[in-house]
Design a protein around this motif. Structure first.
Motif, PDB file in Angstrom:
ATOM      1  N   VAL A 121       0.864  -1.173   0.000  1.00 34.90           N
ATOM      2  CA  VAL A 121       0.000   0.000   0.000  1.00 34.90           C
ATOM      3  C   VAL A 121       0.907   1.231   0.000  1.00 34.90           C
ATOM      4  CG1 VAL A 121      -1.651   1.325   1.370  1.00 34.90           C
ATOM      5  CG2 VAL A 121      -1.887  -1.162   1.204  1.00 34.90           C
ATOM      6  N   LYS A 122       0.651   2.121  -0.921  1.00 39.81           N
ATOM      7  CA  LYS A 122       1.430   3.352  -1.021  1.00 39.81           C
ATOM      8  C   LYS A 122       0.526   4.512  -0.623  1.00 39.81           C
ATOM      9  CE  LYS A 122       3.975   1.152  -4.711  1.00 39.81           C
ATOM     10  NZ  LYS A 122       3.298  -0.130  -4.525  1.00 39.81           N
ATOM     11  N   LEU A 123       0.898   5.188   0.454  1.00 39.39           N
ATOM     12  CA  LEU A 123       0.105   6.306   0.950  1.00 39.39           C
ATOM     13  C   LEU A 123       0.799   7.619   0.620  1.00 39.39           C
ATOM     14  CD1 LEU A 123      -0.779   4.913   4.491  1.00 39.39           C
ATOM     15  CD2 LEU A 123      -2.204   4.882   2.442  1.00 39.39           C
ATOM     16  N   SER A 124      -0.007   8.593   0.226  1.00 41.07           N
ATOM     17  CA  SER A 124       0.542   9.927  -0.029  1.00 41.07           C
ATOM     18  C   SER A 124       0.844  10.606   1.309  1.00 41.07           C
ATOM     19  CB  SER A 124      -0.469  10.766  -0.814  1.00 41.07           C
ATOM     20  OG  SER A 124      -1.577  11.073   0.010  1.00 41.07           O
ATOM     21  N   LYS A 125       1.549  11.701   1.250  1.00 37.11           N
ATOM     22  CA  LYS A 125       1.861  12.459   2.461  1.00 37.11           C
ATOM     23  C   LYS A 125       0.566  12.921   3.139  1.00 37.11           C
ATOM     24  CE  LYS A 125       4.604  16.260   4.246  1.00 37.11           C
ATOM     25  NZ  LYS A 125       5.577  17.302   3.966  1.00 37.11           N
ATOM     26  N   ASP A 126      -0.403  13.372   2.346  1.00 38.68           N
ATOM     27  CA  ASP A 126      -1.693  13.807   2.898  1.00 38.68           C
ATOM     28  C   ASP A 126      -2.404  12.653   3.605  1.00 38.68           C
ATOM     29  OD1 ASP A 126      -1.362  16.418   2.056  1.00 38.68           O
ATOM     30  OD2 ASP A 126      -2.586  16.174   0.250  1.00 38.68           O
ATOM     31  N   GLN A 127      -2.365  11.469   3.004  1.00 39.19           N
ATOM     32  CA  GLN A 127      -2.996  10.309   3.623  1.00 39.19           C
ATOM     33  C   GLN A 127      -2.299   9.934   4.933  1.00 39.19           C
ATOM     34  OE1 GLN A 127      -2.693   7.756   0.179  1.00 39.19           O
ATOM     35  NE2 GLN A 127      -4.891   7.955  -0.251  1.00 39.19           N
ATOM     36  N   ARG A 128      -0.979   9.959   4.934  1.00 39.35           N
ATOM     37  CA  ARG A 128      -0.225   9.677   6.172  1.00 39.35           C
ATOM     38  C   ARG A 128      -0.565  10.703   7.252  1.00 39.35           C
ATOM     39  NH1 ARG A 128       3.844   8.770   2.332  1.00 39.35           N
ATOM     40  NH2 ARG A 128       4.917  10.687   2.906  1.00 39.35           N
ATOM     41  N   ASN A 129      -0.719  11.966   6.847  1.00 40.22           N
ATOM     42  CA  ASN A 129      -1.093  13.009   7.804  1.00 40.22           C
ATOM     43  C   ASN A 129      -2.488  12.757   8.376  1.00 40.22           C
ATOM     44  OD1 ASN A 129       1.343  14.355   7.503  1.00 40.22           O
ATOM     45  ND2 ASN A 129       0.536  15.808   6.000  1.00 40.22           N
ATOM     46  N   LEU A 130      -3.434  12.326   7.538  1.00 39.02           N
ATOM     47  CA  LEU A 130      -4.779  12.022   8.020  1.00 39.02           C
ATOM     48  C   LEU A 130      -4.753  10.864   9.019  1.00 39.02           C
ATOM     49  CD1 LEU A 130      -7.006  12.403   4.828  1.00 39.02           C
ATOM     50  CD2 LEU A 130      -7.156  13.737   6.944  1.00 39.02           C
ATOM     51  N   ILE A 131      -3.929   9.860   8.753  1.00 38.50           N
ATOM     52  CA  ILE A 131      -3.813   8.731   9.685  1.00 38.50           C
ATOM     53  C   ILE A 131      -3.230   9.218  11.011  1.00 38.50           C
ATOM     54  CG2 ILE A 131      -2.523   6.600  10.147  1.00 38.50           C
ATOM     55  CD1 ILE A 131      -3.030   5.868   7.190  1.00 38.50           C
ATOM     56  N   THR A 132      -2.214  10.053  10.950  1.00 41.17           N
ATOM     57  CA  THR A 132      -1.619  10.605  12.176  1.00 41.17           C
ATOM     58  C   THR A 132      -2.670  11.365  12.977  1.00 41.17           C
ATOM     59  OG1 THR A 132       0.559  10.758  11.142  1.00 41.17           O
ATOM     60  CG2 THR A 132       0.177  12.137  13.083  1.00 41.17           C
ATOM     61  N   LEU A 133      -3.464  12.172  12.297  1.00 42.01           N
ATOM     62  CA  LEU A 133      -4.516  12.922  12.980  1.00 42.01           C
ATOM     63  C   LEU A 133      -5.567  11.985  13.579  1.00 42.01           C
ATOM     64  CD1 LEU A 133      -5.019  15.934  10.551  1.00 42.01           C
ATOM     65  CD2 LEU A 133      -4.024  15.980  12.851  1.00 42.01           C
ATOM     66  N   ALA A 134      -5.936  10.947  12.836  1.00 43.04           N
ATOM     67  CA  ALA A 134      -6.928   9.989  13.341  1.00 43.04           C
ATOM     68  C   ALA A 134      -6.403   9.280  14.586  1.00 43.04           C
ATOM     69  CB  ALA A 134      -7.288   8.973  12.258  1.00 43.04           C
ATOM     70  N   LEU A 135      -5.106   8.964  14.600  1.00 43.39           N
ATOM     71  CA  LEU A 135      -4.513   8.326  15.777  1.00 43.39           C
ATOM     72  C   LEU A 135      -4.550   9.265  16.985  1.00 43.39           C
ATOM     73  CD1 LEU A 135      -1.482   6.507  14.128  1.00 43.39           C
ATOM     74  CD2 LEU A 135      -3.531   5.441  15.109  1.00 43.39           C
ATOM     75  N   GLU A 136      -4.540  10.552  16.723  1.00 42.92           N
ATOM     76  CA  GLU A 136      -4.621  11.557  17.786  1.00 42.92           C
ATOM     77  C   GLU A 136      -6.068  11.979  18.053  1.00 42.92           C
ATOM     78  OE1 GLU A 136      -2.079  14.685  16.368  1.00 42.92           O
ATOM     79  OE2 GLU A 136      -0.272  13.460  16.576  1.00 42.92           O
ATOM     80  N   LYS A 137      -7.009  11.267  17.404  1.00 43.21           N
ATOM     81  CA  LYS A 137      -8.450  11.553  17.545  1.00 43.21           C
ATOM     82  C   LYS A 137      -8.812  12.951  17.057  1.00 43.21           C
ATOM     83  CE  LYS A 137      -9.125   7.558  19.478  1.00 43.21           C
ATOM     84  NZ  LYS A 137      -9.233   6.451  18.585  1.00 43.21           N
ATOM     85  N   GLN A 138      -8.123  13.419  16.023  1.00 42.16           N
ATOM     86  CA  GLN A 138      -8.406  14.705  15.412  1.00 42.16           C
ATOM     87  C   GLN A 138      -8.754  14.473  13.943  1.00 42.16           C
ATOM     88  OE1 GLN A 138      -4.991  17.220  15.915  1.00 42.16           O
ATOM     89  NE2 GLN A 138      -5.023  17.078  18.132  1.00 42.16           N
ATOM     90  N   LEU A 139     -10.032  14.477  13.646  1.00 44.95           N
ATOM     91  CA  LEU A 139     -10.484  14.221  12.277  1.00 44.95           C
ATOM     92  C   LEU A 139     -10.801  15.530  11.568  1.00 44.95           C
ATOM     93  CD1 LEU A 139     -12.941  11.277  12.964  1.00 44.95           C
ATOM     94  CD2 LEU A 139     -10.548  11.154  12.284  1.00 44.95           C
ATOM     95  N   PRO A 140     -10.750  15.507  10.232  1.00 45.58           N
ATOM     96  CA  PRO A 140     -11.213  16.680   9.496  1.00 45.58           C
ATOM     97  C   PRO A 140     -12.652  16.996   9.920  1.00 45.58           C
ATOM     98  CG  PRO A 140     -10.116  15.151   8.018  1.00 45.58           C
ATOM     99  CD  PRO A 140     -10.270  14.456   9.347  1.00 45.58           C
TER     100      PRO A 140
END
Length: 108
Positions: free
Chosen positions: A15-34
């Motif tokens: 699976v190849k994730l873009s930088k934006d996708q990796r950032n969204l995962i990081t935010l989700a792990l911190e319970k901060q969603l868009p």
């Protein structure tokens, strides 16, 4: 394919994730969603008694918004944290490897 057979995951199966996708995962792990996603999840949570399958409603929303692969990874991250994220990536990569191996067998 037998579960005993070793599945080799090649670079093209990963699976190849873009930088934006990796950032969204990081935010989700911190319970901060868009905001839009958080509002959707809150609405589903609020109306879950009226919704036949709230999980599928959320899954369909994220897959439609982010695409099949990332939508499922993002949902797994929201629900299961890092462990859920990693497990989903593993399942997707194994599925990609199996599909590749089936294609190779057809060519032969």
């Amino acid at each position: 394919m037998s579960n005993d057979q070793k599945i080799t995951i090649l670079p093209e199966d990963r699976v190849k994730l873009s930088k934006d996708q990796r950032n969204l995962i990081t935010l989700a792990l911190e319970k901060q969603l868009p905001q839009e996603d958080a509002e959707f999840l809150e609405a589903v949570q609020k109306d879950k008694a009226k919704i036949a399958d709230p999980y599928m409603k959320i899954d369909n929303y994220l897959v439609k918004k982010y695409g099949s692969v990332f939508g499922k990874i993002f949902l797994s991250t929201i629900i299961g944290g890092e462990e859920g994220c990693m497990e989903t990536i593993k399942v997707i990569e194994e599925s990609n490897a199996q599909a590749r191996m089936k294609r190779q067998k057809k060519v032969r």
